[in-house]
Motif scaffolding. Sequence first.
Motif, short mmCIF file in Angstrom:
data_model
loop_
_atom_site.label_atom_id
_atom_site.label_comp_id
_atom_site.label_asym_id
_atom_site.label_seq_id
_atom_site.Cartn_x
_atom_site.Cartn_y
_atom_site.Cartn_z
N VAL A 12 2.92 -3.51 11.11
CA VAL A 12 2.57 -1.98 11.29
C VAL A 12 2.55 -1.31 9.79
O VAL A 12 3.30 -1.82 8.86
CB VAL A 12 3.56 -0.90 11.84
N GLU A 13 1.59 -0.53 9.54
CA GLU A 13 1.46 0.06 8.35
C GLU A 13 1.66 1.54 8.58
O GLU A 13 0.71 2.29 9.24
CB GLU A 13 0.32 -0.17 7.72
N GLU A 14 2.60 2.14 7.87
CA GLU A 14 2.93 3.71 8.15
C GLU A 14 2.29 4.33 7.02
O GLU A 14 2.40 3.90 5.57
CB GLU A 14 4.31 3.86 8.12
N ALA A 15 1.46 5.41 6.83
CA ALA A 15 0.84 5.92 5.59
C ALA A 15 0.96 7.64 5.96
O ALA A 15 0.91 7.80 7.21
CB ALA A 15 -0.69 5.38 6.02
N ASP A 16 1.07 8.10 4.69
CA ASP A 16 0.75 9.58 4.86
C ASP A 16 0.00 10.10 3.77
O ASP A 16 -0.64 9.19 3.05
CB ASP A 16 2.15 10.24 4.96
N ASP A 17 0.07 11.57 3.52
CA ASP A 17 -0.93 11.80 2.44
C ASP A 17 -0.55 11.34 1.28
O ASP A 17 -1.58 11.05 0.57
CB ASP A 17 -0.59 13.53 2.18
N SER A 18 0.32 10.85 0.93
CA SER A 18 0.73 10.28 -0.56
C SER A 18 0.23 9.06 -0.87
O SER A 18 0.31 8.61 -2.01
CB SER A 18 2.47 10.28 -0.64
N LEU A 19 -0.26 8.18 0.26
CA LEU A 19 -0.40 6.78 0.12
C LEU A 19 -2.00 6.80 -0.22
O LEU A 19 -2.81 7.23 0.82
CB LEU A 19 -0.21 5.93 1.28
N LEU A 20 -2.33 6.25 -1.34
CA LEU A 20 -3.70 5.72 -1.55
C LEU A 20 -3.87 4.44 -1.43
O LEU A 20 -3.22 3.68 -1.98
CB LEU A 20 -4.18 5.97 -2.99
N HIS A 21 -4.56 4.01 -0.48
CA HIS A 21 -4.74 2.68 0.01
C HIS A 21 -6.09 2.27 0.27
O HIS A 21 -7.14 2.97 0.53
CB HIS A 21 -3.61 2.46 1.09
N THR A 22 -6.28 0.72 0.11
CA THR A 22 -7.85 0.33 0.33
C THR A 22 -7.59 -1.15 1.26
O THR A 22 -7.87 -2.01 0.76
CB THR A 22 -8.18 -0.17 -1.12
N PRO A 23 -7.49 -0.70 2.38
CA PRO A 23 -7.40 -1.81 3.40
C PRO A 23 -8.77 -2.29 3.57
O PRO A 23 -9.76 -1.79 3.26
CB PRO A 23 -7.17 -1.09 4.59
N LYS A 24 -8.68 -3.80 3.67
CA LYS A 24 -9.57 -4.51 3.74
C LYS A 24 -9.59 -5.69 4.74
O LYS A 24 -8.60 -6.58 4.75
CB LYS A 24 -10.13 -5.08 2.48
N ALA A 25 -10.49 -5.77 5.75
CA ALA A 25 -10.21 -6.81 6.90
C ALA A 25 -10.18 -8.18 6.48
O ALA A 25 -11.18 -8.38 5.33
CB ALA A 25 -11.06 -6.67 7.88
N SER A 26 -9.61 -8.96 6.61
CA SER A 26 -9.51 -10.31 6.12
C SER A 26 -10.80 -11.34 6.54
O SER A 26 -11.34 -10.81 7.51
CB SER A 26 -8.30 -11.20 6.61
N PRO A 27 -11.15 -12.03 5.60
CA PRO A 27 -12.43 -12.86 6.20
C PRO A 27 -12.24 -13.65 7.29
O PRO A 27 -11.14 -14.09 7.70
CB PRO A 27 -12.88 -13.62 4.93
N GLY A 28 -13.39 -13.99 7.89
CA GLY A 28 -13.02 -15.08 9.07
C GLY A 28 -12.72 -14.47 10.53
O GLY A 28 -13.22 -15.40 11.56
N GLU A 29 -12.36 -13.46 10.55
CA GLU A 29 -11.90 -12.93 12.04
C GLU A 29 -12.27 -11.52 11.81
O GLU A 29 -11.25 -10.72 11.23
CB GLU A 29 -10.47 -13.53 12.29
N ASP A 30 -12.43 -10.72 12.96
CA ASP A 30 -12.52 -9.35 13.10
C ASP A 30 -10.80 -8.90 13.33
O ASP A 30 -10.08 -9.63 13.58
CB ASP A 30 -13.29 -8.95 14.40
N CYS A 31 -10.80 -7.83 12.71
CA CYS A 31 -9.40 -7.36 12.68
C CYS A 31 -9.29 -6.13 14.02
O CYS A 31 -10.01 -5.23 13.87
CB CYS A 31 -8.94 -6.66 11.56
N VAL A 32 -8.56 -6.35 14.95
CA VAL A 32 -8.26 -5.24 15.88
C VAL A 32 -6.99 -4.77 15.64
O VAL A 32 -5.81 -5.35 15.51
CB VAL A 32 -8.32 -5.98 17.42
N CYS A 33 -6.80 -3.51 15.56
CA CYS A 33 -5.91 -2.50 15.39
C CYS A 33 -5.54 -1.43 16.44
O CYS A 33 -6.66 -1.05 17.08
CB CYS A 33 -5.78 -1.75 13.86
N LEU A 34 -4.21 -1.05 16.51
CA LEU A 34 -4.05 0.19 17.44
C LEU A 34 -3.83 1.35 16.29
O LEU A 34 -2.67 0.87 15.49
CB LEU A 34 -3.00 -0.04 18.40
#
Lengths: 219, 225
Positions: free
Chosen positions: A174-196
Amino acid sequence: MKINHHLSDELLLDYAAGNLTEGWSLVMATHMALCPSCRRRLSAMEGAAGALLEKVEPHDVPEDSWARMKQRLEGIRIEEVKPKPAAPQKDALVFPEPLRSYVGADLADVKWQALGLGAYHLRIETADPTTQVRLLRIPAGKPVPEHTHVGKELTLVLSGSFYDGDELFGRGDVEEADDSLLHTPKASPGEDCVCLAVTEAPLKFSSWIVRLIQPILKI
Amino acid sequence: MSLDIPLEANTCHKDVPAPLRARASSVRALRVTNPNLTQTSNQILSNGEMARLLKAVASDRSIEAFEALFRFYAPRVRSFMAMKTGDRQVAEELMQETMVSVWNKAEQFDPERGNVSAWIFTIARNIRIDFYRRRRPSFDPQDPAFVTDDVPSADVAFEQVQDAALLRQAMATLPPDQLDVLKRAFFDDVSHSTIASELGLPLGTVKSRIRLAFEKLRAALEGRR
């Protein structure tokens, strides 16, 4: 499956105390179905609550309280708890409960809605007006522009994985994020990423994948 | 079964009017018929004692064992319910619901997964959630997709018996500001961000109090291994 990214103590405490709304609870409970370690932490917190309950200043109960209770008990027939028939053993269910019931299907049968650029989503209905819960399917290898959050977001990986900086988030993480977090997520190659993902509701399309697509689809 | 605990009048909650208090304690004194099975609600039962009483309810439907549990937990559950609802009548009803549920579900209590007080807390919590018509989805250990714990359950069972006493000890050593945050979360039914605004503290301060508190509790529980 090795889970490296867990729920924070403060979110777990809110769940243990029962003061989270349905949307957050759904994502947390789905994570805990996959994560014995967070379940043990939850138990410890419920243990702490039990210890506090023992020490709470007792209220004097009305004099007829036990008599009323006894009378109620006499009217109760205890039905034997029969073990639930085991759910049909399908191989490798991807969605654990409680998520599977909310979706009404496992991953293979999700009725995805296209967002464009190979990304899909499915909005999950809850009775909770304060959150938005969605399943997201991010195409393999797709980068996401840098962004910050307006409000909180909790993202659980169910299949595939994504990188956020150097951190890899795989199934169960799990990734918890709030206003303070600047992030740059990127799905890994090879497989689609399914998230809730659950986000605070007043925001329009606050999930990072939706924000990625938003300018392109002009939604 | 005998509980060798001296009988004495309950300490009443401070907002009970004095006449009611007097009446309640004299009535209680009159109603004591079997001193071996009645204890004051101030005496904390040992974890083993509580588990034994609950087991007697589960296996024999023992009303005496249940009464002992009721005498101990009812005033506490009522207090718990009153903190959020602020209504004595509602608190009484929710307490009754909780205790009926304890009676009905006694067989489901699994000492391997926690102690009696923690279990009763979760029942009371869920009844309070239902009362406010909220939903709190939870995981299902029977679900085939559920990932089971690989810690052998026999070890866990043994440890859980120790847990309650260790937890109590560890809780007693928490600094007041950390304990206060836990109490607010569990009893007042407010999230950690609400606690921060109620106390006029930065969110980060409340988060670190929570983390420090649980680090300490975990260290106490792990210290015994």
